[in-house]
Design an enzyme around this catalytic site. Structure first.
Site, PDB file in Angstrom:
ATOM      1  N   ASN A  23       8.758 102.798  60.096  1.00  0.00           N
ATOM      2  CA  ASN A  23       8.276 102.935  61.465  1.00  0.00           C
ATOM      3  C   ASN A  23       7.815 101.560  61.928  1.00  0.00           C
ATOM      4  O   ASN A  23       6.744 101.101  61.540  1.00  0.00           O
ATOM      5  CB  ASN A  23       7.125 103.957  61.492  1.00  0.00           C
ATOM      6  CG  ASN A  23       6.489 104.077  62.861  1.00  0.00           C
ATOM      7  OD1 ASN A  23       6.993 103.534  63.847  1.00  0.00           O
ATOM      8  ND2 ASN A  23       5.381 104.793  62.929  1.00  0.00           N
ATOM      9  N   LYS A  54       6.795 100.660  64.736  1.00  0.00           N
ATOM     10  CA  LYS A  54       5.761 100.718  65.783  1.00  0.00           C
ATOM     11  C   LYS A  54       6.117  99.705  66.881  1.00  0.00           C
ATOM     12  O   LYS A  54       7.306  99.472  67.118  1.00  0.00           O
ATOM     13  CB  LYS A  54       4.365 100.508  65.179  1.00  0.00           C
ATOM     14  CG  LYS A  54       4.138 101.459  63.998  1.00  0.00           C
ATOM     15  CD  LYS A  54       2.734 101.514  63.502  1.00  0.00           C
ATOM     16  CE  LYS A  54       2.655 102.460  62.304  1.00  0.00           C
ATOM     17  NZ  LYS A  54       1.291 102.627  61.808  1.00  0.00           N
ATOM     18  N   HIS A 100       3.033 111.397  65.545  1.00  0.00           N
ATOM     19  CA  HIS A 100       2.355 110.343  64.786  1.00  0.00           C
ATOM     20  C   HIS A 100       0.885 110.301  65.212  1.00  0.00           C
ATOM     21  O   HIS A 100       0.576 110.528  66.383  1.00  0.00           O
ATOM     22  CB  HIS A 100       3.033 108.993  65.032  1.00  0.00           C
ATOM     23  CG  HIS A 100       2.572 107.951  64.067  1.00  0.00           C
ATOM     24  ND1 HIS A 100       1.376 107.288  64.231  1.00  0.00           N
ATOM     25  CD2 HIS A 100       3.115 107.499  62.923  1.00  0.00           C
ATOM     26  CE1 HIS A 100       1.213 106.460  63.209  1.00  0.00           C
ATOM     27  NE2 HIS A 100       2.255 106.560  62.406  1.00  0.00           N
ATOM     28  N   GLU A 120      -1.004 107.945  65.859  1.00  0.00           N
ATOM     29  CA  GLU A 120      -1.284 107.017  66.968  1.00  0.00           C
ATOM     30  C   GLU A 120      -0.953 107.671  68.302  1.00  0.00           C
ATOM     31  O   GLU A 120      -1.641 107.457  69.303  1.00  0.00           O
ATOM     32  CB  GLU A 120      -0.494 105.713  66.766  1.00  0.00           C
ATOM     33  CG  GLU A 120      -1.103 104.886  65.638  1.00  0.00           C
ATOM     34  CD  GLU A 120      -0.114 104.073  64.823  1.00  0.00           C
ATOM     35  OE1 GLU A 120       1.018 103.836  65.295  1.00  0.00           O
ATOM     36  OE2 GLU A 120      -0.466 103.677  63.697  1.00  0.00           O
ATOM     37  N   GLY A 130      -2.565 101.514  58.073  1.00  0.00           N
ATOM     38  CA  GLY A 130      -2.856 100.144  58.481  1.00  0.00           C
ATOM     39  C   GLY A 130      -4.194  99.617  57.965  1.00  0.00           C
ATOM     40  O   GLY A 130      -4.670  98.584  58.413  1.00  0.00           O
TER      41      GLY A 130
HETATM   42  P1  13P Z   1       1.101 101.489  57.431  1.00  0.00           P
HETATM   43  O1  13P Z   1       2.159 101.541  56.346  1.00  0.00           O
HETATM   44  O2  13P Z   1       1.082 100.190  58.160  1.00  0.00           O
HETATM   45  O3  13P Z   1      -0.232 101.929  56.924  1.00  0.00           O
HETATM   46  O4  13P Z   1       1.548 102.581  58.535  1.00  0.00           O
HETATM   47  C1  13P Z   1       1.920 103.858  58.138  1.00  0.00           C
HETATM   48  C2  13P Z   1       2.440 104.585  59.312  1.00  0.00           C
HETATM   49  O5  13P Z   1       1.708 104.893  60.241  1.00  0.00           O
HETATM   50  C3  13P Z   1       3.867 104.917  59.327  1.00  0.00           C
HETATM   51  O6  13P Z   1       4.173 105.793  60.360  1.00  0.00           O
END
Ligand code: 13P
Length: 257
Positions: free
Chosen positions: A14, A16, A102, A104, A180
């Site tokens: 992902n 993002k 997700h 977020e 994250g």
């Molecule tokens: P990270 O691997 O940066 O922690 O993010 C995970 C994530 O949200 C994948 O969708």
């Protein structure tokens, strides 16, 4: 390699909101080289770049071993929804997957379980497999409410589907406190929730459907911890954030099976 050949192993990246056009082109190019030089066995590799790069990624995927997914979709078929992208548009690019729900999107764009359910429907109608995310925030885990939260997200987002429809769904468990943050769930914590989710699926759709549903782990999954996580019996792969932005790190995770 685990002695489980019933389920598809999946490593999905992902991206993002990262990478300019040039950087995106370069990252996919590097990934293609990595994929050519490594034996990825039967692991399915999916990249989910920002929507603006989906067409390029889809074209490049024709020459390689990866598949392409979107990060989001609008739940409506078409119409006056400025800035949004429909499942029909994703289907026209021949995309195979789309991330839904997700954390977020739940946190910043108020995506509820009811909206997740509608997005799942829109995708399935257009032959795209949803990668449905669930996961608790830190306060919920500390209050020992994580099982209830996961149950609600899975039931309300997915359990309106028929067994036949559900067979197209991939689930990603992403504890929000691990995203994250560099703070990964332990393999035992991941296994506990993955087994719980599989149990919910078995109750609703039967053991056969549950045994063939891929459940991915996401949240600070890196080359250094992927092997331990993927070794757990109910962890069928990963949904990778930060570590998918460098082709060699992403490849190291793909090879962790
Ligand atoms: P990270 O691997 O940066 O922690 O993010 C995970 C994530 O949200 C994948 O969708």
């Amino acid at each position: 390699m685990k002695a489980n050949n019933k389920r598809q192993h999946i490593v999905a990246g992902n991206w993002k909101m990262n990478k300019t056009f040039q950087e995106a082109d370069e990252l996919i190019d590097n990934l293609m080289t990595e994929l050519e030089n490594n034996d990825i066995a039967d692991t399915k590799v999916i990249i989910c770049p920002p929507a603006i790069y989906l067409e390029m990624a889809s074209d490049m995927a024709e020459e390689s071993y990866f598949m392409v997914g979107a990060q989001n979709v609008n739940e409506n078929e078409s119409g006056a929804y400025t800035g949004e992208i429909s499942a029909a548009m994703l289907e026209a690019l021949e995309l195979e997957y789309c991330i839904v729900g997700h954390s977020e999107r739940r946190a910043y764009y108020h995506e509820t379980d009811a909206i997740v359910a509608k997005k799942v429907d829109a995708l399935l109608k257009h032959n795209i497999k949803p990668i449905v995310c669930c996961g608790e925030v830190l306060e919920e885990r500390e209050a020992n409410r994580h099982f209830d939260v996961i149950k609600r997200q899975i039931q309300e987002g997915l359990f309106h589907l028929t067994a036949e429809e559900f067979a197209n769904v991939v689930i990603a468990y992403e504890p929000v406190w691990a995203i994250g943050t560099g703070k990964t769930a332990t393999p035992e914590q991941a296994q506990e929730i993955h087994a719980y989710i599989r149990g919910l699926i078995a109750e609703k759709y039967g053991a056969e459907v549950a045994d063939t549903t891929s459940i991915l782990y996401g949240g600070s999954c890196k080359p250094g911890n992927a092997k331990e996580l993927f070794a757990k019996p109910d962890v069928d792969g990963g949904l990778i954030g930060g570590a998918c932005l460098k082709a060699d790190d992403f490849m190291a995770i793909i090879k962790a099976f």
